[in-house]
Design a protein around this motif. Structure first.
Motif, PDB file in Angstrom:
ATOM      1  N   ARG A 279     -26.164 -14.497 -75.744  1.00  0.00           N
ATOM      2  CA  ARG A 279     -26.069 -15.952 -75.883  1.00  0.00           C
ATOM      3  C   ARG A 279     -27.266 -16.578 -75.169  1.00  0.00           C
ATOM      4  O   ARG A 279     -27.583 -16.216 -74.038  1.00  0.00           O
ATOM      5  CB  ARG A 279     -24.754 -16.420 -75.259  1.00  0.00           C
ATOM      6  N   GLU A 280     -27.954 -17.495 -75.841  1.00  0.00           N
ATOM      7  CA  GLU A 280     -29.160 -18.107 -75.261  1.00  0.00           C
ATOM      8  C   GLU A 280     -29.325 -19.509 -75.834  1.00  0.00           C
ATOM      9  O   GLU A 280     -29.004 -19.751 -77.002  1.00  0.00           O
ATOM     10  CB  GLU A 280     -30.391 -17.261 -75.618  1.00  0.00           C
ATOM     11  N   ARG A 281     -29.849 -20.422 -75.026  1.00  0.00           N
ATOM     12  CA  ARG A 281     -30.097 -21.787 -75.514  1.00  0.00           C
ATOM     13  C   ARG A 281     -31.527 -21.874 -76.035  1.00  0.00           C
ATOM     14  O   ARG A 281     -32.478 -21.534 -75.327  1.00  0.00           O
ATOM     15  CB  ARG A 281     -29.851 -22.829 -74.427  1.00  0.00           C
ATOM     16  N   ILE A 282     -31.664 -22.343 -77.274  1.00  0.00           N
ATOM     17  CA  ILE A 282     -32.970 -22.462 -77.931  1.00  0.00           C
ATOM     18  C   ILE A 282     -33.258 -23.937 -78.169  1.00  0.00           C
ATOM     19  O   ILE A 282     -32.388 -24.660 -78.672  1.00  0.00           O
ATOM     20  CB  ILE A 282     -32.961 -21.727 -79.301  1.00  0.00           C
ATOM     21  N   PRO A 283     -34.461 -24.428 -77.825  1.00  0.00           N
ATOM     22  CA  PRO A 283     -34.767 -25.841 -78.098  1.00  0.00           C
ATOM     23  C   PRO A 283     -34.671 -26.156 -79.588  1.00  0.00           C
ATOM     24  O   PRO A 283     -35.099 -25.361 -80.429  1.00  0.00           O
ATOM     25  CB  PRO A 283     -36.214 -25.992 -77.604  1.00  0.00           C
ATOM     26  N   GLY A 284     -34.088 -27.300 -79.915  1.00  0.00           N
ATOM     27  CA  GLY A 284     -34.008 -27.731 -81.304  1.00  0.00           C
ATOM     28  C   GLY A 284     -35.352 -28.217 -81.799  1.00  0.00           C
ATOM     29  O   GLY A 284     -36.271 -28.495 -81.017  1.00  0.00           O
ATOM     30  N   ALA A 285     -35.497 -28.335 -83.118  1.00  0.00           N
ATOM     31  CA  ALA A 285     -36.746 -28.821 -83.711  1.00  0.00           C
ATOM     32  C   ALA A 285     -36.838 -30.334 -83.495  1.00  0.00           C
ATOM     33  O   ALA A 285     -35.856 -31.054 -83.652  1.00  0.00           O
ATOM     34  CB  ALA A 285     -36.782 -28.486 -85.196  1.00  0.00           C
ATOM     35  N   GLY A 286     -38.015 -30.813 -83.147  1.00  0.00           N
ATOM     36  CA  GLY A 286     -38.212 -32.250 -82.916  1.00  0.00           C
ATOM     37  C   GLY A 286     -38.016 -32.608 -81.448  1.00  0.00           C
ATOM     38  O   GLY A 286     -37.295 -31.933 -80.710  1.00  0.00           O
ATOM     39  N   ALA A 289     -34.321 -33.502 -80.437  1.00  0.00           N
ATOM     40  CA  ALA A 289     -33.258 -32.601 -80.900  1.00  0.00           C
ATOM     41  C   ALA A 289     -32.602 -31.892 -79.721  1.00  0.00           C
ATOM     42  O   ALA A 289     -33.267 -31.507 -78.759  1.00  0.00           O
ATOM     43  CB  ALA A 289     -33.831 -31.574 -81.870  1.00  0.00           C
ATOM     44  N   ALA A 290     -31.291 -31.742 -79.820  1.00  0.00           N
ATOM     45  CA  ALA A 290     -30.541 -31.061 -78.758  1.00  0.00           C
ATOM     46  C   ALA A 290     -30.796 -29.558 -78.814  1.00  0.00           C
ATOM     47  O   ALA A 290     -31.153 -29.008 -79.862  1.00  0.00           O
ATOM     48  CB  ALA A 290     -29.054 -31.347 -78.926  1.00  0.00           C
ATOM     49  N   ASP A 291     -30.628 -28.918 -77.647  1.00  0.00           N
ATOM     50  CA  ASP A 291     -30.742 -27.454 -77.610  1.00  0.00           C
ATOM     51  C   ASP A 291     -29.661 -26.823 -78.495  1.00  0.00           C
ATOM     52  O   ASP A 291     -28.572 -27.376 -78.674  1.00  0.00           O
ATOM     53  CB  ASP A 291     -30.580 -26.941 -76.177  1.00  0.00           C
ATOM     54  N   ILE A 292     -29.990 -25.643 -79.012  1.00  0.00           N
ATOM     55  CA  ILE A 292     -29.055 -24.906 -79.868  1.00  0.00           C
ATOM     56  C   ILE A 292     -28.462 -23.765 -79.051  1.00  0.00           C
ATOM     57  O   ILE A 292     -29.205 -22.923 -78.530  1.00  0.00           O
ATOM     58  CB  ILE A 292     -29.777 -24.333 -81.104  1.00  0.00           C
ATOM     59  N   PRO A 293     -27.116 -23.702 -78.931  1.00  0.00           N
ATOM     60  CA  PRO A 293     -26.512 -22.529 -78.274  1.00  0.00           C
ATOM     61  C   PRO A 293     -26.510 -21.360 -79.262  1.00  0.00           C
ATOM     62  O   PRO A 293     -25.644 -21.251 -80.122  1.00  0.00           O
ATOM     63  CB  PRO A 293     -25.088 -22.999 -77.956  1.00  0.00           C
TER      64      PRO A 293
END
Length: 744
Positions: A279-286, A289-293
């Motif tokens: 499980r890792e948090r990835i920055p959203g596009a833009g 944009a919120a981080d993606i879990p």
């Protein structure tokens, strides 16, 4: 007063020998077969039986449970509810059984001799006194031992089959389970059914789940939920995603598992703790944009991080194995190239040549007719002039052959280059890199994340890596969209060729590929290499497609229907899908011949001359493995040795045991996804409205660009228009571009 409905006829038992399978649907298991019984006699008419008979082999004696029906068109039939195999008791049945290839080491001729010598006692002899088989002319000690061992294995497999059929597992999967676990098969199935999904190819979560329910594992057990989560992630990977956002994963798993949502979160936490997933948090596009879990299966997380790290190391290497080009006189070098090839490069081609020879990582992309191939040839010519060690690779055998013809240098598939070992580990990696100054990867749009990572690991630091491909084609069959991600990462140098050269403008294939790619309807008149045969009905479209392949193209263009013409379909199922068309094309091009051996496996029958494709990576076959998408032709079928031989596009003969035939499918018609990286003299594309969900622009564009000389569209104008206007399903869930930019 209404009369009660008549009671259905009572089930009856029919003892019969399976003589011929006339139809088998692999998806449903529904089979139409012809059988002989004591009543039919040696010269009598065969009886028709219908029902779920997949797994039964021609020559077997069957005990069929079912009922007699009268079909309005086909007459009297026996409808099968269930069946079991029994040992034959008559001389005729024994000859048929032993001569059918059921037991390795016995063919039709030897079966006749054995039955002639021992009569109806032959099976008892094999079972209890196998050494007596030496009495039969032509049977030596080694062959007798093979027959006795094969008989024992058949018995063991039958025991497993009886148990597995009771919990809903097909015969073909039972054989595979036995091959994996041997005598421990029944114990493993009872105690650890979800283990099958990871250990046995062809068994996914759904099959394992059916078995688990049959052996009493609770519906809401943590073991089941964790297996379901991993299955959901693997389904995501099959659809191209390297990870799934956690909310999407939980929603999809809830639907698959049918358990309350609140049970899924704790099971996912357990999986993370057990390192079954990451499980890792990835920055959203833009910017906003919120981080993606993000939740990854472990191999994809490792590969994505490793690939990003490997590409950055190549870019930042402290030395340059092509340093001669750092201060080259480019006017002079390009003038020499012009004299050698007789062709002047366009400005964007010149830019690509300079970039590939001065940057340690570069991407070259562009559509058909824009000069990618000549640009690659120019890069290779200049590198060779400086005595560079050049390695040329492509994902498929066909693409590698084309690259070799184009450049005059040897080329290979990525798998062969890396010499992948059983288990998938490569001989060449960061510890033992390739001996190369320049590595060129053609058709790189179809290189998935896992393979790209293996390749980049093997490129020596200081060497140059050039990835060439058309980013507008379909992305790879495997997870990731590596080429698109590299083009979205600002740190990777790239050139996109856009100018269509004048000679290419005369090709309907090139012009219409670009029209489709820009959302315009293709011109279906006025070109000698691009045609449309309109047809609205899917069944009629299938019939017309077969006629075009088998008769019209060979007659008009002199092309060989099997070798030169490839049918590419949007999907496998449906009236004009690859599955149905393969059966129809096989009947037209490689029909049944009583004088030639053939072998049925499930819903497929394999004959000499069949065009086939490999369905999975198998690192144990051939010199360097045989890989998903490899195409070949069946050159031999041995009922005695239980083997089928395929000559692949890479000119290698590969033997398959009969119980490995689930790895092969017919390839007269294949899906457009499976055609990536390949090129064919002629392509026929059936388009029907029944494929509505798959009718997309990049799918049609990819299909058209697979053809060298001829494209024939067959089907509905409405379906064609839908494909042109539908832009596709958006991006896959990947984080490679982010990792390249962030240094993570």
């Amino acid at each position: 007063m209404t009369s009660a409905a008549p009671d259905p006829p009572r089930p009856v038992v029919l003892e019969a020998v399976l003589e011929r399978i006339t139809y088998a649907n692999e998806d449903t298991g529904y089979t139409v077969a012809r059988v002989a019984t004591d009543r039919t006699g040696p010269t009598g008419d065969l009886l028709t039986v219908v029902g779920a008979l997949l797994g039964a082999q021609v020559g077997e004696s069957l005990r069929l449970t079912g009922r007699w029906r009268s079909h309005p068109r086909y007459g009297k039939q026996f409808e099968v509810d269930s069946y079991s195999t029994v040992l034959p008791a008559t001389v005729q049945g024994l000859r048929r059984y032993l001569g059918s290839g059921m037991i390795k080491g016995i063919g039709p001729v030897m079966a006749d001799r054995m039955v002639e010598h021992f009569g109806t006692d032959i099976l008892q002899v094999i079972e209890e006194e196998p050494e007596r088989l030496n009495e039969v002319r032509g049977l030596g000690r080694k062959r007798v031992k093979r027959i006795a061992d094969a008989w024992e294995e058949q018995k063991a497999i039958k025991e497993v089959m009886v148990f597995l059929q009771g919990v809903g597992v097909s015969t073909s999967l039972a054989v595979r389970i036995y091959k994996q676990y041997g005598d421990a098969s029944i114990g493993t199935v009872r105690r650890e059914p979800y283990k099958l999904a990871s250990d046995v190819w062809g068994i996914g979560f759904k099959t394992a789940d059916t078995i688990a329910q049959a052996v009493g594992i609770p519906h809401d057990s943590p073991e089941r939920i964790k297996a379901g989560l991993q299955y959901t992630l693997s389904e995501g990977a099959d659809n191209g995603h390297c990870f799934m956002p956690e909310p999407n994963l939980v929603t999809a798993a809830e639907k698959i598992l049918g358990v309350p949502r609140e049970l899924i979160g704790p099971a996912l936490d357990e999986l993370v703790a057990e390192e079954g997933v990451v499980r890792e948090r990835i920055p959203g596009a833009g910017e906003d944009a919120a981080d993606i879990p993000a939740v990854y299966l472990v191999p994809f997380h490792r590969a994505e991080r490793s690939l990003a790290r490997g590409l950055r190391e190549l870019l930042e290497a402290g030395h340059d194995r092509l340093k001669a080009f750092a201060d080259v006189d480019w006017d002079r070098a390009l003038g020499w190239l012009r004299q050698r090839t007789g062709v002047e490069l366009a400005p964007e081609q010149e830019q690509a040549v300079r970039l590939a020879l001065t940057s340690r990582v570069a991407v070259l992309t562009g559509g058909p007719g824009c000069g990618k191939s000549f640009t690659v040839r120019s890069i290779v010519e200049l590198a060779a002039a400086k005595n560079a060690r050049i390695v040329l690779v492509a994902p498929t055998g066909r693409a590698a052959k084309r690259l070799a013809e184009l450049t005059g240098h040897e080329a290979s598939t990525v798998h062969r280059l890396l010499q992948l070992q059983p288990g998938g580990d490569a001989r060449y990696d960061q510890d033992e890199p390739l001996d190369a100054d320049l590595v060129v990867v053609d058709e790189s749009s179809m290189v998935d994340l896992i393979l790209a990572n293996k390749l980049v690991k093997a490129v020596p630091r200081g060497a140059h890596l050039l990835l060439v491909g058309d980013v507008d084609q379909l992305p790879s069959v495997g997870a990731g969209e590596v080429l698109a991600d590299l083009l979205n990462a600002e740190v990777i140098p790239r050139v996109r060729l856009t100018r269509i050269f004048r000679q290419a403008q005369r090709s309907g294939i090139v012009v219409n590929a670009h029209r489709v790619n820009s959302g315009e309807h293709p011109h279906t008149h006025g070109y000698p290499d691009f045609f449309l045969f309109p047809c609205d009905d899917p069944e009629e479209t299938a019939t017309l497609t077969v006629d075009v392949v088998a008769h019209r193209i060979p007659r008009k263009f002199g092309l060989d229907a099997r070798r030169d013409v490839q049918v590419l379909t949007p999907m496998h199922r449906g009236a004009a899908g690859a599955g149905t068309l393969n059966q129809m094309l096989q009947d037209a091009l490689t029909p049944h011949d009583e004088r030639k051996p053939e072998r049925r496996y499930g819903g497929r029958v394999f004959r000499v001359g069949d065009k086939v494709t490999q369905l999975r990576n198998n690192y144990d076959k051939g010199e360097a493995g045989v890989f998903n998408g490899t195409v070949g032709v069946v050159t031999a079928v041995s009922l005695e040795e239980h083997t089928l031989t395929v000559r692949t596009d890479e000119d290698e003969d590969i033997d398959y045991a009969f119980d490995e035939l689930d790895e092969l499918a017919h390839a007269y018609a294949i899906t457009i996804h499976r055609s990536q990286g390949s090129e064919y003299p002629a392509v026929v594309l059936p388009l029907t409205t029944s494929s509505w969900m798959m009718l997309q622009r990049n799918l049609l564009y990819t299909g058209i660009t697979r053809a060298k000389k001829l494209v024939v569209l067959v089907g509905s104008r409405r379906a064609l228009a839908a494909a042109v206007r539908t832009t596709g399903q958006g991006r896959r869930h990947t984080a490679l571009a982010y990792r390249l930019g962030s240094g993570d």
